[in-house]
Write a protein that holds these residues in place. Structure first.
Motif, PDB file in Angstrom:
ATOM      1  N   THR A  10       0.828  -1.197   0.000  1.00  0.00           N
ATOM      2  CA  THR A  10       0.000   0.000   0.000  1.00  0.00           C
ATOM      3  C   THR A  10       0.869   1.258   0.000  1.00  0.00           C
ATOM      4  O   THR A  10       0.365   2.342  -0.234  1.00  0.00           O
ATOM      5  N   THR A  11       2.160   1.075   0.297  1.00  0.00           N
ATOM      6  CA  THR A  11       3.060   2.223   0.302  1.00  0.00           C
ATOM      7  C   THR A  11       4.228   1.979  -0.635  1.00  0.00           C
ATOM      8  O   THR A  11       4.809   0.897  -0.627  1.00  0.00           O
ATOM      9  N   ARG A  12       4.530   2.968  -1.490  1.00  0.00           N
ATOM     10  CA  ARG A  12       5.719   2.868  -2.335  1.00  0.00           C
ATOM     11  C   ARG A  12       6.413   4.221  -2.323  1.00  0.00           C
ATOM     12  O   ARG A  12       5.757   5.250  -2.475  1.00  0.00           O
ATOM     13  N   ASN A  13       7.698   4.237  -2.136  1.00  0.00           N
ATOM     14  CA  ASN A  13       8.483   5.480  -2.029  1.00  0.00           C
ATOM     15  C   ASN A  13       7.959   6.372  -0.904  1.00  0.00           C
ATOM     16  O   ASN A  13       8.082   7.595  -0.962  1.00  0.00           O
ATOM     17  N   GLY A  14       7.349   5.739   0.097  1.00  0.00           N
ATOM     18  CA  GLY A  14       6.829   6.522   1.222  1.00  0.00           C
ATOM     19  C   GLY A  14       5.481   7.163   0.941  1.00  0.00           C
ATOM     20  O   GLY A  14       4.997   7.979   1.728  1.00  0.00           O
ATOM     21  N   ILE A  15       4.883   6.787  -0.186  1.00  0.00           N
ATOM     22  CA  ILE A  15       3.592   7.378  -0.577  1.00  0.00           C
ATOM     23  C   ILE A  15       2.510   6.292  -0.548  1.00  0.00           C
ATOM     24  O   ILE A  15       2.739   5.169  -1.027  1.00  0.00           O
ATOM     25  N   ASP A  16       1.364   6.614   0.016  1.00  0.00           N
ATOM     26  CA  ASP A  16       0.251   5.675   0.138  1.00  0.00           C
ATOM     27  C   ASP A  16      -0.347   5.456  -1.252  1.00  0.00           C
ATOM     28  O   ASP A  16      -1.095   6.291  -1.763  1.00  0.00           O
ATOM     29  N   CYS A  17      -0.014   4.315  -1.870  1.00  0.00           N
ATOM     30  CA  CYS A  17      -0.406   4.077  -3.265  1.00  0.00           C
ATOM     31  C   CYS A  17      -1.887   3.784  -3.435  1.00  0.00           C
ATOM     32  O   CYS A  17      -2.444   4.012  -4.515  1.00  0.00           O
ATOM     33  N   THR A  18      -2.512   3.302  -2.394  1.00  0.00           N
ATOM     34  CA  THR A  18      -3.951   3.054  -2.477  1.00  0.00           C
ATOM     35  C   THR A  18      -4.689   4.387  -2.586  1.00  0.00           C
ATOM     36  O   THR A  18      -5.499   4.613  -3.494  1.00  0.00           O
ATOM     37  N   ARG A  19      -4.362   5.295  -1.678  1.00  0.00           N
ATOM     38  CA  ARG A  19      -4.973   6.634  -1.728  1.00  0.00           C
ATOM     39  C   ARG A  19      -4.551   7.376  -2.988  1.00  0.00           C
ATOM     40  O   ARG A  19      -5.338   8.123  -3.573  1.00  0.00           O
ATOM     41  N   GLN A  20      -3.282   7.166  -3.416  1.00  0.00           N
ATOM     42  CA  GLN A  20      -2.804   7.856  -4.621  1.00  0.00           C
ATOM     43  C   GLN A  20      -3.631   7.431  -5.838  1.00  0.00           C
ATOM     44  O   GLN A  20      -4.031   8.278  -6.649  1.00  0.00           O
ATOM     45  N   GLN A  22      -6.659   6.331  -5.897  1.00  0.00           N
ATOM     46  CA  GLN A  22      -8.003   6.919  -5.788  1.00  0.00           C
ATOM     47  C   GLN A  22      -7.983   8.400  -6.181  1.00  0.00           C
ATOM     48  O   GLN A  22      -8.877   8.889  -6.883  1.00  0.00           O
ATOM     49  N   THR A  23      -6.931   9.105  -5.735  1.00  0.00           N
ATOM     50  CA  THR A  23      -6.803  10.536  -6.031  1.00  0.00           C
ATOM     51  C   THR A  23      -6.642  10.759  -7.533  1.00  0.00           C
ATOM     52  O   THR A  23      -7.310  11.622  -8.127  1.00  0.00           O
ATOM     53  N   LEU A  24      -5.756   9.967  -8.172  1.00  0.00           N
ATOM     54  CA  LEU A  24      -5.530  10.112  -9.610  1.00  0.00           C
ATOM     55  C   LEU A  24      -6.806   9.811 -10.391  1.00  0.00           C
ATOM     56  O   LEU A  24      -7.138  10.514 -11.354  1.00  0.00           O
ATOM     57  N   GLU A  25      -7.536   8.779  -9.978  1.00  0.00           N
ATOM     58  CA  GLU A  25      -8.773   8.414 -10.667  1.00  0.00           C
ATOM     59  C   GLU A  25      -9.816   9.530 -10.540  1.00  0.00           C
ATOM     60  O   GLU A  25     -10.504   9.880 -11.513  1.00  0.00           O
ATOM     61  N   ALA A  26      -9.879  10.119  -9.347  1.00  0.00           N
ATOM     62  CA  ALA A  26     -10.843  11.196  -9.120  1.00  0.00           C
ATOM     63  C   ALA A  26     -10.522  12.409  -9.985  1.00  0.00           C
ATOM     64  O   ALA A  26     -11.412  12.987 -10.619  1.00  0.00           O
ATOM     65  N   ILE A  27      -9.239  12.794 -10.041  1.00  0.00           N
ATOM     66  CA  ILE A  27      -8.854  13.982 -10.831  1.00  0.00           C
ATOM     67  C   ILE A  27      -8.999  13.697 -12.324  1.00  0.00           C
ATOM     68  O   ILE A  27      -9.446  14.554 -13.092  1.00  0.00           O
ATOM     69  N   ALA A  28      -8.657  12.461 -12.745  1.00  0.00           N
ATOM     70  CA  ALA A  28      -8.804  12.107 -14.165  1.00  0.00           C
ATOM     71  C   ALA A  28     -10.268  12.215 -14.582  1.00  0.00           C
ATOM     72  O   ALA A  28     -10.587  12.618 -15.704  1.00  0.00           O
TER      73      ALA A  28
ATOM     74  N   PHE B  70      22.322  27.521   5.153  1.00  0.00           N
ATOM     75  CA  PHE B  70      20.868  27.680   5.282  1.00  0.00           C
ATOM     76  C   PHE B  70      20.158  26.441   4.752  1.00  0.00           C
ATOM     77  O   PHE B  70      20.540  25.901   3.709  1.00  0.00           O
ATOM     78  N   THR B  71      19.146  25.975   5.478  1.00  0.00           N
ATOM     79  CA  THR B  71      18.393  24.797   5.035  1.00  0.00           C
ATOM     80  C   THR B  71      16.934  25.181   4.772  1.00  0.00           C
ATOM     81  O   THR B  71      16.386  26.061   5.442  1.00  0.00           O
ATOM     82  N   ILE B  72      16.352  24.535   3.782  1.00  0.00           N
ATOM     83  CA  ILE B  72      14.927  24.710   3.478  1.00  0.00           C
ATOM     84  C   ILE B  72      14.345  23.326   3.204  1.00  0.00           C
ATOM     85  O   ILE B  72      14.827  22.611   2.324  1.00  0.00           O
ATOM     86  N   ASP B  73      13.353  22.929   3.982  1.00  0.00           N
ATOM     87  CA  ASP B  73      12.683  21.646   3.765  1.00  0.00           C
ATOM     88  C   ASP B  73      11.424  21.864   2.940  1.00  0.00           C
ATOM     89  O   ASP B  73      10.856  22.956   2.942  1.00  0.00           O
ATOM     90  N   SER B  74      10.996  20.828   2.225  1.00  0.00           N
ATOM     91  CA  SER B  74       9.727  20.915   1.503  1.00  0.00           C
ATOM     92  C   SER B  74       8.903  19.662   1.754  1.00  0.00           C
ATOM     93  O   SER B  74       9.433  18.606   2.122  1.00  0.00           O
ATOM     94  N   ASP B  75       7.617  19.794   1.583  1.00  0.00           N
ATOM     95  CA  ASP B  75       6.690  18.671   1.766  1.00  0.00           C
ATOM     96  C   ASP B  75       5.440  18.990   0.944  1.00  0.00           C
ATOM     97  O   ASP B  75       5.385  20.030   0.277  1.00  0.00           O
ATOM     98  N   LEU B  76       4.475  18.115   0.952  1.00  0.00           N
ATOM     99  CA  LEU B  76       3.167  18.392   0.345  1.00  0.00           C
ATOM    100  C   LEU B  76       2.104  18.257   1.436  1.00  0.00           C
ATOM    101  O   LEU B  76       2.305  17.538   2.417  1.00  0.00           O
ATOM    102  N   PRO B  77       0.965  18.942   1.272  1.00  0.00           N
ATOM    103  CA  PRO B  77      -0.134  18.798   2.236  1.00  0.00           C
ATOM    104  C   PRO B  77      -0.683  17.366   2.240  1.00  0.00           C
ATOM    105  O   PRO B  77      -0.452  16.600   1.295  1.00  0.00           O
ATOM    106  N   GLU B  78      -1.446  17.038   3.276  1.00  0.00           N
ATOM    107  CA  GLU B  78      -2.000  15.681   3.402  1.00  0.00           C
ATOM    108  C   GLU B  78      -2.943  15.337   2.252  1.00  0.00           C
ATOM    109  O   GLU B  78      -3.000  14.184   1.825  1.00  0.00           O
ATOM    110  N   GLY B  79      -3.683  16.323   1.752  1.00  0.00           N
ATOM    111  CA  GLY B  79      -4.590  16.084   0.627  1.00  0.00           C
ATOM    112  C   GLY B  79      -3.855  15.649  -0.637  1.00  0.00           C
ATOM    113  O   GLY B  79      -4.435  15.047  -1.537  1.00  0.00           O
TER     114      GLY B  79
END
Lengths: 187, 187
Positions: A10-20, A22-28, B70-79
């Protein structure tokens, strides 16, 4: 004889692929769900110093708050008559380009089942101060050239990785430009 | 009758105008002194997170160190399937644009004897995720539009301030684009 089952991770590269997925399908299915408005405020702190605040954005027309209010200060080095207490806006934009390319590539790799183990990037940009100091209008004000070097450990060819790095929003802005409107109001 | 002398101020807008005049004269006389190479490194921190380090640059061909790293971190929101522990690269680039425009304007005002008392900026950019998620190649990957609003208290007309804001390196990059080369190496 026993059967081994390989559960879908369910996780790949630290990203929740199940939710991903669903998100891609919704935006598509409904591009309006992909609309984002990012924003920031900046104020002058005297001399060569500014401070920015980033606390919210709009997603599909709905105002959202970040979990925290993020601040970024800027300054110029002493050789540029600054106080060197923070990085320069130009350095901040360069690192944002590298960060955006890496994040976009890792994110799209996760959606394609490509495992990424490490990504390092170096970014560099040339400019000549006689442009933005208005000393010579034949010299461009911004970077004349930007170079990046990515070192990536992933289950993909360099060409596949190049293709996914090219999907970066900031690479698009840096290479193609964007309409920028600004207004000035007296305080 | 007494004569009042008005000493020339050495500082304007928090910038040392005596050193500034010497710097501008030197660069006007020898453009190579205005050459700058800004740089940063970025590494992937897993998932949607990256971290950048900015510690040096080159000025007129000489490698220079910032006073601090100087350091700058980045991330994405939960959505966006991130952990929302830092601002996004796109937000960082927007605030860098605003910071750069303000710094450039204040700096050029100091050189022209224009006093600036306050500057506030708001910046906003629209994008649609179906571009960078590679769901629709008709949708551009980066911002479709960027807007800024400056509120400035200064001894200048709005037209003069607009002219000096236009000198910003990052506004030039955002509006005109820049050649970006990148290479990918396997780790």
């Amino acid at each position: 004889m026993t059967t081994t089952t390989h559960p879908i991770p369910t996780t790949r590269n630290g990203i929740d692929c199940t939710r991903q997925a669903q998100t891609l399908e919704a935006i598509a299915g409904n591009h309006a769900l992909g609309d984002v408005r990012f924003r920031a405020t900046n104020h002058w702190r005297g001399g060569t110093r500014t401070g920015s605040c980033i606390d919210g954005y709009a997603s599909a027309g709905t105002d959202m708050k970040h979990q925290n209010s993020f601040t970024i200060d800027s300054d110029l080095p002493e050789g540029f008559l600054g106080t060197d207490r923070a990085s320069t806006p130009t350095e901040q934009a360069l690192q944002a380009l590298a960060a955006c390319m890496t994040t976009t590539m890792v994110y799209n790799c996760a959606a394609r089942g490509i495992e990424v183990r490490s990504v390092e990037a170096e970014v560099e940009g040339n400019l000549n101060a006689s442009g933005f100091l208005l000393l010579d209008d034949r010299v461009r004000k911004g970077f004349s050239q930007v170079r990046l070097r990515f070192t990536i450990d992933a289950d993909a060819t360099n060409d596949e990785l190049r293709h996914l790095l090219q999907a970066s929003p900031m690479l698009d802005v840096f290479t193609h430009g964007v309409p920028v409107d600004f207004v000035v109001a007296a305080d």
